[in-house]
Every structure is written in C-alpha cells, then in structure tokens.
Design a protein around this motif. Structure first.
Motif, mmCIF file in Angstrom:
data_model
loop_
_atom_site.group_PDB
_atom_site.id
_atom_site.type_symbol
_atom_site.label_atom_id
_atom_site.label_comp_id
_atom_site.label_asym_id
_atom_site.label_seq_id
_atom_site.Cartn_x
_atom_site.Cartn_y
_atom_site.Cartn_z
ATOM 1 N N ALA A 245 5.592 47.512 -76.087
ATOM 2 C CA ALA A 245 6.071 48.561 -77.003
ATOM 3 C C ALA A 245 7.580 48.740 -76.832
ATOM 4 O O ALA A 245 8.099 48.646 -75.727
ATOM 5 C CB ALA A 245 5.343 49.862 -76.697
ATOM 6 N N GLY A 246 8.270 48.981 -77.932
ATOM 7 C CA GLY A 246 9.708 49.245 -77.879
ATOM 8 C C GLY A 246 10.553 47.987 -77.998
ATOM 9 O O GLY A 246 11.788 48.060 -78.010
ATOM 10 N N LEU A 247 9.916 46.849 -78.043
ATOM 11 C CA LEU A 247 10.650 45.579 -78.130
ATOM 12 C C LEU A 247 10.197 44.826 -79.377
ATOM 13 O O LEU A 247 8.997 44.723 -79.635
ATOM 14 C CB LEU A 247 10.324 44.751 -76.873
ATOM 15 N N GLN A 248 11.172 44.320 -80.150
ATOM 16 C CA GLN A 248 10.828 43.566 -81.364
ATOM 17 C C GLN A 248 11.339 42.147 -81.255
ATOM 18 O O GLN A 248 12.331 41.893 -80.565
ATOM 19 C CB GLN A 248 11.509 44.214 -82.565
ATOM 20 N N LEU A 249 10.697 41.269 -81.990
ATOM 21 C CA LEU A 249 11.172 39.884 -82.048
ATOM 22 C C LEU A 249 11.768 39.649 -83.433
ATOM 23 O O LEU A 249 11.073 39.787 -84.443
ATOM 24 C CB LEU A 249 10.018 38.900 -81.823
ATOM 25 N N ALA A 250 13.057 39.311 -83.469
ATOM 26 C CA ALA A 250 13.707 39.019 -84.754
ATOM 27 C C ALA A 250 14.170 37.568 -84.738
ATOM 28 O O ALA A 250 14.636 37.072 -83.716
ATOM 29 C CB ALA A 250 14.891 39.957 -84.968
ATOM 30 N N GLU A 251 14.009 36.897 -85.880
ATOM 31 C CA GLU A 251 14.404 35.485 -85.963
ATOM 32 C C GLU A 251 15.542 35.337 -86.959
ATOM 33 O O GLU A 251 15.463 35.850 -88.074
ATOM 34 C CB GLU A 251 13.215 34.633 -86.413
ATOM 35 N N HIS A 252 16.554 34.591 -86.546
ATOM 36 C CA HIS A 252 17.662 34.320 -87.465
ATOM 37 C C HIS A 252 17.352 33.056 -88.248
ATOM 38 O O HIS A 252 17.217 31.977 -87.664
ATOM 39 C CB HIS A 252 18.978 34.146 -86.715
ATOM 40 N N GLN A 253 17.233 33.206 -89.556
ATOM 41 C CA GLN A 253 16.949 32.039 -90.387
ATOM 42 C C GLN A 253 18.235 31.590 -91.071
ATOM 43 O O GLN A 253 18.963 32.392 -91.658
ATOM 44 C CB GLN A 253 15.894 32.404 -91.445
ATOM 45 N N ARG A 254 18.489 30.296 -90.996
ATOM 46 C CA ARG A 254 19.714 29.761 -91.595
ATOM 47 C C ARG A 254 19.601 29.720 -93.122
ATOM 48 O O ARG A 254 18.531 29.437 -93.663
ATOM 49 C CB ARG A 254 19.998 28.364 -91.071
ATOM 50 N N GLY A 255 20.749 29.955 -93.779
ATOM 51 C CA GLY A 255 20.786 29.901 -95.246
ATOM 52 C C GLY A 255 20.330 28.541 -95.759
ATOM 53 O O GLY A 255 19.697 28.434 -96.818
ATOM 54 N N TRP A 256 20.638 27.489 -95.019
ATOM 55 C CA TRP A 256 20.250 26.112 -95.418
ATOM 56 C C TRP A 256 18.741 26.039 -95.649
ATOM 57 O O TRP A 256 18.283 25.528 -96.672
ATOM 58 C CB TRP A 256 20.679 25.166 -94.300
ATOM 59 N N ASP A 257 17.974 26.586 -94.700
ATOM 60 C CA ASP A 257 16.507 26.556 -94.817
ATOM 61 C C ASP A 257 16.024 27.529 -95.893
ATOM 62 O O ASP A 257 15.133 27.207 -96.677
ATOM 63 C CB ASP A 257 15.850 26.928 -93.480
ATOM 64 N N GLN A 258 16.636 28.718 -95.887
ATOM 65 C CA GLN A 258 16.203 29.739 -96.860
ATOM 66 C C GLN A 258 16.318 29.227 -98.284
ATOM 67 O O GLN A 258 15.464 29.475 -99.120
ATOM 68 C CB GLN A 258 17.095 30.974 -96.727
ATOM 69 N N ARG A 259 17.400 28.501 -98.543
ATOM 70 C CA ARG A 259 17.614 28.019 -99.917
ATOM 71 C C ARG A 259 16.741 26.808 -100.238
ATOM 72 O O ARG A 259 16.274 26.648 -101.356
ATOM 73 C CB ARG A 259 19.101 27.674 -100.126
ATOM 74 N N ALA A 260 16.540 25.925 -99.241
ATOM 75 C CA ALA A 260 15.844 24.657 -99.533
ATOM 76 C C ALA A 260 14.325 24.795 -99.516
ATOM 77 O O ALA A 260 13.639 24.194 -100.353
ATOM 78 C CB ALA A 260 16.266 23.600 -98.511
ATOM 79 N N TRP A 261 13.795 25.549 -98.571
ATOM 80 C CA TRP A 261 12.343 25.515 -98.360
ATOM 81 C C TRP A 261 11.509 25.915 -99.580
ATOM 82 O O TRP A 261 10.438 25.330 -99.801
ATOM 83 C CB TRP A 261 11.969 26.360 -97.140
ATOM 84 N N PRO A 262 11.969 26.894 -100.387
ATOM 85 C CA PRO A 262 11.130 27.222 -101.560
ATOM 86 C C PRO A 262 10.913 26.019 -102.487
ATOM 87 O O PRO A 262 9.970 26.013 -103.277
ATOM 88 C CB PRO A 262 11.933 28.328 -102.268
ATOM 89 N N HIS A 263 11.777 24.991 -102.399
ATOM 90 C CA HIS A 263 11.620 23.813 -103.268
ATOM 91 C C HIS A 263 10.732 22.735 -102.644
ATOM 92 O O HIS A 263 10.534 21.684 -103.248
ATOM 93 C CB HIS A 263 12.988 23.201 -103.581
ATOM 94 N N CYS A 264 10.241 22.981 -101.436
ATOM 95 C CA CYS A 264 9.479 21.928 -100.727
ATOM 96 C C CYS A 264 7.977 22.103 -100.945
ATOM 97 O O CYS A 264 7.207 22.170 -99.979
ATOM 98 C CB CYS A 264 9.794 21.973 -99.231
#
Ligand code: FAD
Length: 407
Positions: free
Chosen positions: A357-376
């Motif tokens: 409790a009190g601790l979160q896991l956050a992931e940094h996603q690169r713009g390269w993946d964010q833009r490309a993956w929806p097309h895969c």
C-alpha cells in the motif's frame, strides 16, 4: 567477450555492444554501410565471424541501450531515407513484432505453456541430435555450433535454421524457439516467438518458409551442401487464440513524486527521454531476477551507472521485486518508475507482483512505441505504409533530401 554455456571462451569471439558507449561506437562504425551497401549485402551469409554486412546492433537495441529512434535518426542523417530504406524497414520489424505481440499476449503465454508441457514429457526423437548439432545436415549443425558458441546467428541463417527444425526434422516450433531464446544474446520475446511462428506459417497464415538446399549452397558460397531437406512444409497446428486485445495503458509517471527508478533489460537509456528529465529520483535499482545471463548483467550495470550519474541518486543491485519495494519504502518513495515492459518475462514479473500500500508502479512509454503500436494489428506490409509518417512524427529529419532540395 561472452563466455559460452560451458563457461569456456567461445571458439569464435563476438563482441556484442552491451554498453551505450559500445552501441554508439558500433552504430558510428556501421553508418557508412547502412545505405545501399546494406540493401545489397544484408542477406549474404559469409559464415561465422564478424558479420560485417549487418549492424550487429540487436543486443543493444533489444535492451534499448540505444533506441530505434536514435538509430533511425543517425541512419537518415548519414544516408538519407531513400538509401537507408532497407535498413529502416528491418529496424521497423522489431517495432512491428513488439506492437503485434502487445496486442496478442496470449501467443507469448501459450508458447511458454506449450514449452513447459513439451519439456515435461519425453522430449521428441531427434531433439537431442538437433540441439547438439548432430543431425548430419551440414548447414544446420554448423548454425547450432555458431549459435551456442557466439550467441548470434545472421537473420537469414535464423530463417533456414528454424525452417529445417520444423519441416525437415519435424520438431515442434515451440522447442526450437525456446532453444534459440536460451542462446541468443539478443533474445527478444516478440522477435523470437513471432519469427518462429512466421517461419512455421502460423503468423502469415498458410505461408510457411521452406529452406531450400540449392539456395543455401548458393547463399553460403558453397560452404554448405545440405542433403535431405524437406520439400514440402506442413503448417503445424495453431495452439494459440487469434483474437487481439487492446493495447495496455500503463499508469503514467508523476515526475514530482519521490521515485525509485527500476531499470530492466527492456529500456536502458531512460535518461535520454526529456519527459523524465525532472523526475525526483531517490534511488536507482536493478533486479537480479530480471537478468537472464551475463549479457543482461553487463547491460544493466552500464545502465545503472548512467542513470545514477544523470539523476544524482545512488544505484543498487537487488535480488527481486520484494527487495525493490522495500528499498522504495525505505527511501520514502511513492512510486516505482520503470521503462514500459512489453510482453515478456519482465512484464510477467511486474504484473504478478503485489505492491505494498502507498506505492505505485508507473511505466514510461516511449512516443516511438505509442505512435507505432496501434498500426501493428495486421501484417507487416500494411504496417510499413506508416513508416514515413512515423519517422516524420519522431521528427527524424531527412537531411539528405533537404540538402538535395536546397542545392
Ligand atoms: C527465427 C528467428 C528468430 C529471431 N529471434 C530474434 C531475437 O530473439 N531477437 C532479435 O533481436 N531478433 C531476432 N530475430 C530477427 C533478426 O534475425 C535479428 O534482429 C538480426 O539478425 C540481428 O542482427 P543485426 O543487428 O546485425 O541486424 P541488422 O540486419 O543490422 O538489422 C538492424 C536491426 O533491425 C532489427 N531487425 C532486423 N531484422 C529483423 C527481423 N527480421 N525481425 C525483427 N527485427 C529485425 C534488429 O533490431 C536489428 O538489430 C529473429 C529472426 C528469426 C528468423
């Protein structure tokens, strides 16, 4: 130099770029070859040795010691988008496979499950001879030795190797993929699993890749003359659900929250991401649990040093995620930040870890993946139509064509 599985120095030495500096140096040395020379020579299989017609950047790209975006930028600056097109297309295969697997995670989990089931049973006849390189098929046996001794195979050799495994030796593709995953220094959940499925005819459905003895003899300059290769390819049974799922949306990073930065082999150059420049990092950590061998340890050690220097925080090796959570709490952190973990062992370990409790896991996603993956979502060729727009969105400027236009 990497030691072989037996702990002895390999017969063939092969230097992998396992630090960011080594990746930058490898890229710089390769840039003059990344244009038309790459397009002409990339499929030549000259045999064990330096493989200098290709970049040999995969061990670094797989761990993002250097990013696809940085490599694309450098290639376009040196060669222009047109001359560099063949290399850029290959680079985008990595992105494509990752994006596709993200939307079909069951394929990864089913493969793992099948491997566990198959290795729990008596291993199929011919398996031991295959992994020991004793099949009598000259090319196959030589590639087994090269893979075991160097941790690398040329892409074209990987295709022949997988095809002979599946169609000539009649062995399950899942076990072949497990064998190469265990030995490749660039072992990547998406590229490895999906390339094996592609060769088997499961990925591009009904289109298996059949190795051909004459083509192998020609491409290897007569070094090999394999006999007895299969002349037909029966596509194995599909054992994975085909339906896709939406892309996972990770918890966003809060740059102002006290943070433990967790480095994993999924992204080892987070300090190059401007969105994280102001991150309040109290400690940088790497987890032994996430290392599958000496290459991961070397790359993580390099990543830890750079991150610690960049954010001015102490770095530490920890055994597992329990220890990471405990270290975060001891530093008063509210979040653990890591590079986005695509489908694979790191993502599996993070997904199954109950955070205190009190601790979160956050992931940094690169713009390269964010833009490309929806097309895969479909095949590579529909995806490839988006490459110019993806490069433009990454502001990878084609200086060669700008120069041509202004001269
Ligand atoms: C059966 C099989 C298994 C494979 N397993 C892996 C794996 O576990 N890990 C891995 O990184 N690659 C894998 N590949 C893809 C490819 O063989 C390697 O990425 C490439 O050989 C690495 O050498 P290089 O860096 O010199 O490539 P180059 O020819 O210099 O290409 C530059 C970069 O483009 C990317 N790339 C090139 N070809 C491919 C491809 N076909 N698929 C995906 N990305 C590509 C890689 O990031 C590579 O570093 C596999 C291919 C096959 C056929």
């Amino acid at each position: 130099m990497l030691l072989s599985a037996s702990g002895r120095a390999p017969i063939l030495s092969f230097d992998f770029p396992l630090s960011r500096a080594a990746a930058e140096a490898r890229l710089a040395a390769f840039l003059p070859e990344a244009g038309r020379a790459y397009a002409a020579r990339r499929n030549a299989e000259a045999g064990p040795g330096p493989h200098d017609a290709v970049s040999r950047l995969s061990a670094a790209l797989r761990r993002r010691l250097i990013s696809e975006e940085e490599v694309a930028r450098a290639v376009i600056a040196a060669q222009g988008a047109e001359a560099g097109a063949a290399f850029l297309r290959e680079l985008f295969w990595r992105t494509y496979w990752k994006g596709w697997l993200e939307q079909h995670p069951a394929v990864w989990h089913d493969w793992r499950g099948r491997c566990a089931a198959l290795t729990g049973e008596a291993l199929p006849a011919g398996y031991a001879a295959a992994v020991d390189g004793r099949t009598g098929i000259d090319a196959f046996d030589a590639w087994v030795r090269e893979l075991r001794e160097t941790g690398y195979l040329h892409n074209w050799a990987r295709m022949q190797f997988a095809s002979i495994w599946i169609f000539t030796l009649g062995l399950p593709w899942e076990l072949g993929a497990a064998f190469s995953f265990a030995h490749l220094v660039d072992a990547d959940p998406a590229s490895n699993t999906l390339s094996w499925r592609w060769v088997a005819g499961l990925q591009t459905q009904g289109k298996p890749y059949l190795a051909d003895a004459q083509r192998i003899a020609a491409r290897t300059g007569g070094r090999f003359r394999p006999v007895g290769l299969a002349t037909r390819a029966d596509v194995p049974r599909e054992t994975s659900a085909a339906a896709g799922v939406p892309l996972r949306v990770p918890l966003p990073v809060d740059v102002s929250a006290p943070t433990l930065l967790l480095l994993t082999p999924e992204d080892l150059s987070l300090e190059t991401e401007t969105a994280l420049a102001e991150l309040d990092v109290r400690r940088v950590a790497a987890c032994r649990q996430h290392c599958s061998g000496p290459a991961d340890i070397a790359a993580l050690a390099d990543g830890l040093q750079r991150a610690a220097a960049y954010w001015g925080a102490p770095a530490v090796w920890l055994d597992d995620l329990d220890a990471v959570a405990a270290a975060a709490q001891a530093e008063g952190c509210r979040q653990i930040v890591t590079g986005y973990a695509p489908v694979g062992p790191v993502a599996d370990s993070l997904a199954s870890f109950p955070l205190p409790a009190g601790l979160q896991l956050a992931e940094h996603q690169r713009g390269w993946d964010q833009r490309a993956w929806p097309h895969c979502t479909r095949g590579f060729f529909p995806f490839a139509k988006h490459i110019p727009a993806l490069l433009a969105a990454a502001q990878v400027e084609d200086r060669q064509s700008v120069l041509a236009e202004t001269s």
